[in-house]
Design a protein around this motif. Sequence first.
Motif, short mmCIF file in Angstrom:
data_model
loop_
_atom_site.label_atom_id
_atom_site.label_comp_id
_atom_site.label_asym_id
_atom_site.label_seq_id
_atom_site.Cartn_x
_atom_site.Cartn_y
_atom_site.Cartn_z
N ASP A 15 10.29 3.17 1.85
CA ASP A 15 8.90 2.76 1.68
C ASP A 15 8.11 3.95 1.12
OD1 ASP A 15 6.12 2.35 2.16
OD2 ASP A 15 6.59 0.87 3.71
N PRO A 16 7.59 3.86 -0.12
CA PRO A 16 6.95 5.03 -0.74
C PRO A 16 5.71 5.51 0.02
CG PRO A 16 6.61 3.06 -2.07
CD PRO A 16 7.62 2.71 -1.04
N ASP A 17 4.91 4.60 0.53
CA ASP A 17 3.71 5.01 1.27
C ASP A 17 4.08 5.72 2.57
OD1 ASP A 17 1.78 4.08 -0.53
OD2 ASP A 17 1.96 2.04 0.26
N LEU A 18 5.10 5.22 3.23
CA LEU A 18 5.54 5.85 4.47
C LEU A 18 6.15 7.22 4.19
CD1 LEU A 18 5.85 5.71 7.49
CD2 LEU A 18 7.98 4.45 7.20
N LEU A 19 6.91 7.34 3.13
CA LEU A 19 7.48 8.63 2.76
C LEU A 19 6.38 9.63 2.41
CD1 LEU A 19 10.56 7.52 0.61
CD2 LEU A 19 10.60 8.58 2.87
N PHE A 20 5.30 9.14 1.80
CA PHE A 20 4.17 10.01 1.48
C PHE A 20 3.54 10.53 2.77
CE2 PHE A 20 -0.39 10.66 0.72
CZ PHE A 20 -0.34 11.58 -0.32
N LEU A 21 3.39 9.68 3.78
CA LEU A 21 2.83 10.11 5.06
C LEU A 21 3.74 11.14 5.73
CD1 LEU A 21 0.84 9.96 7.42
CD2 LEU A 21 2.15 7.98 8.28
N ILE A 22 5.04 10.88 5.72
CA ILE A 22 5.98 11.82 6.33
C ILE A 22 5.94 13.16 5.61
CG2 ILE A 22 8.43 12.28 6.74
CD1 ILE A 22 8.76 9.24 7.18
#
Length: 355
Positions: free
Chosen positions: A158-165
């Motif tokens: 998930d690109p948005d989740l990876l950005f948060l991480i």
Amino acid sequence: MKTHKNLYAKVISFENLVVAAKKASLGKGNKYPVMQFRFHLEDNLVQLHKELKENRYKPGPYRSFYIMEPKKRLISAAPFRDRVVHHALCNIIEPIFNKTFVYDSYANRKGKGTHAGIRRVQHYLKFNRYVLQCDIKKYFPSIDHEILKNEIKRKISDPDLLFLIDTIVDASNEQEFVYNLFPGDDLFTPLSRRKGLPLGNLTSQFFANIYLNRFDHYVKEQLKVKCYARYVDDFIIASHDKESLKQVSTRISEYFVQLRLLLHPGKCHILKSVYGVNFLGQRIFPDFRLLKKDNVKRFCKRIKRMERDVRKKKITLKRFAAGIAGWKGHAEQANTYRLREGLIRKYTQSGISLL
């Protein structure tokens, strides 16, 4: 390998943020930043949800301090709103990764923990003549950000989740500097790679397990080790064959190169099981367990300090009793009845019955 998508909406959902705020405040309800956040809880969570939804969330600065026992360590406390985000993240992704962890990884996992790890190691000592005990040198300061992110991407797409991480990892404050050279490095490589996770973060503890997950599988599946237990950076391997343990130790050192980690040269030993091993605060033998001496010394200092605080009315008797009961619960896991009875009788002057 299956990867998981469409998780970000679950992480940032208002319902998940409410649960995360409750978890983050457990045991800290009397702290001013926590009370301040909870006083306007709905407004704060709405604002946090909006920032996360729009990918505008930025972690705040850490408050850092040192603890001196059992050794000097830098502890970094994130702002409370960031801790809410950490819990919200782990609420969703921890079950996904937990399924991939080996049985004998004991740190920061539901149903595991120190006592389960201790019992497992004692079981190994009963049926094996030798034990290899290892410790990773400066583990948290050495965790390489690029390697960690790649490990997470093996399960999360998930690109948005990876950005948060990435945002959480990249916001790590400066840790103890570790300069290690590995094959292919030049003199400046250790300076150019971001590394280190702050001790004290829920996400740091969780990411530390992810970082060593493939190593755990390597030990179990490639090295065919049956008797293995790991708690964060401290792990045990037991066997009847001393020579096989020497070979395993060599292969582990070679494997750690790809993780940019080193075994601690002064804390890796092959011992006879009958002599016992120090693991998770106890001296473990095949048929009994004792507390380490420094654990007892720290408890003696703490109970004296707490008694003084009770007399000066800095803490309540209830808090005093809870502090002693916590240590007592740990000590009861070892053969320590006389020790507990003697220490508590010696240092407790408050009239609280804890035996």
